[in-house]
Design an enzyme around this catalytic site. Structure first.
Site, short mmCIF file in Angstrom:
data_model
loop_
_atom_site.label_atom_id
_atom_site.label_comp_id
_atom_site.label_asym_id
_atom_site.label_seq_id
_atom_site.Cartn_x
_atom_site.Cartn_y
_atom_site.Cartn_z
N GLY A 102 24.20 21.67 54.20
CA GLY A 102 24.58 20.42 55.28
C GLY A 102 23.98 19.76 56.01
N VAL A 127 25.12 22.06 50.48
CA VAL A 127 23.69 23.03 50.55
C VAL A 127 22.51 22.05 51.07
CG1 VAL A 127 24.52 24.73 49.32
CG2 VAL A 127 23.21 22.80 47.84
N TYR A 128 22.12 20.98 50.56
CA TYR A 128 21.42 19.93 50.62
C TYR A 128 21.33 20.07 52.14
CZ TYR A 128 22.28 18.09 46.56
OH TYR A 128 22.12 17.65 45.25
N SER A 129 20.09 20.44 52.43
CA SER A 129 19.28 20.75 53.80
C SER A 129 20.22 21.69 54.59
CB SER A 129 18.98 19.69 54.48
OG SER A 129 18.21 18.63 53.92
#
Length: 326
Positions: free
Chosen positions: A56, A52-54
């Protein structure tokens, strides 16, 4: 850089890790490449990311650097799954969500496996046994080499780790990842004792107290800092209180006496705490990462550690205090 065993496993990780939470949002591809190159040149191996960081993009940016900039085999890649901010549930640790999420991470990363796959946070709606079976399947299928938890409480870690050790064929937990700094020592109450007892390595994120322990906020909020950012200010503000100021002042005093920086002192304190396998730092720029990597040269004297322990001591009352004191 010193390499450490991750818990009771054969996996070795650098004692400082490169976090990628800002990649693809505040940190562009060029800056990310500079960070990764500096990190690897300093002997770093563990790179921590999440699906979920940015949305993907952090995993995708990392994939663009593999082999072109850094050979895949030189890195220990850790990612996470289970967080579903756009779905009806905040976390979904069902097999039906976790295993497809892992496959999606592998596609974005452009690799056949991750070295460490972690459940991002506890999901009260999914039976723990189902979640842990997904971890078993990830390893037995070759998609992950090791597995762990992130943002789980002491009883949750103890439950999961004990369950995995209870029967042949289950994959032991390698790690647990939580926030740990002089400003946040809550995990010392139950998580850290459980991890030490069960052979689970601790990955400490936000070791600089979300940037507050660098001392940058001692005299106000600098323009361009996290606390000056609309989406990151709520992340920083809890530590900009009176207790936080006392701890930051103590760190700054220690740094003056050692001829170092508050950043180096705060990071060295976490890095060398019992049970910590690696401290994860997420720099926004390559210059910030260079400052982080400079902490590798510092080992705190015992008396400095004790003074910092005292000023940041968390309040642990019943049933956690020593019964001999009652």
């Amino acid at each position: 850089m010193e390499q450490r065993q991750l818990g009771r496993t054969g996996l070795r990780v650098s004692r400082l890790a490169l976090g990628t939470m800002t990649w693809g949002r505040d940190t562009g591809e060029h800056e990310a490449a500079e960070q990764l190159k500096s990190f690897v040149d300093a002997g770093g191996t563990l790179v921590d990311t999440a699906d979920v960081y940015s949305d993907g993009e952090a995993e995708y940016l990392l994939s663009r650097m593999l082999d072109q900039l850094v050979p895949r085999e030189r890195l220990v890649i850790a990612t996470k799954a289970g967080s579903t901010p756009q779905g009806p549930r905040r976390f979904d640790n069902s097999r039906g969500n976790l295993l497809p999420a892992l496959d999606a991470s592998l596609r974005r990363l452009g690799t056949d496996y991750v070295d460490l796959w972690q459940v991002h946070a506890f999901d009260p709606l999914t039976p723990f046994e189902e979640t842990l079976q997904a971890l078993d399947l990830a390893v037995t299928s070759g998609r992950a080499r090791y597995v762990g938890l992130s943002n789980h409480s002491g009883w949750q870690l103890a439950h999961a780790a004990t369950w995995q050790l209870a029967a042949p064929g289950r994959i032991p937990l390698s790690s647990t990842q939580l926030e740990y700094s002089l400003l946040q020592r809550g995990l010392e109450r139950e998580v850290l004792p459980a991890a030490l007892a069960l052979g689970v390595g601790l990955l400490a994120h936000s070791p600089l107290g979300r940037g507050v322990l660098t001392g940058k906020y001692r005299y106000g909020v600098p323009v361009g800092s996290r606390a000056d950012s609309e989406h990151m200010a709520p992340f920083v503000e809890p530590y900009l209180d009176d207790r936080g100021r006392r701890i930051v002042d103590a760190v700054a005093t220690a740094a003056d006496g050692l001829g170092s920086s508050p950043l180096q002192v705060a990071l060295a304190w976490v890095r060398d705490q019992p049970g910590v396998a690696s401290a994860i730092t997420g720099a926004r720029t390559a210059a910030q990462l260079t400052a982080v990597l400079s902490a590798e040269r510092l080992t705190l004297p015992v008396e400095i550690r004790r003074a910092l322990d005292d000023v940041s001591q968390p309040v642990h009352r019943y049933p956690d205090q020593d019964w001999s004191e009652l």
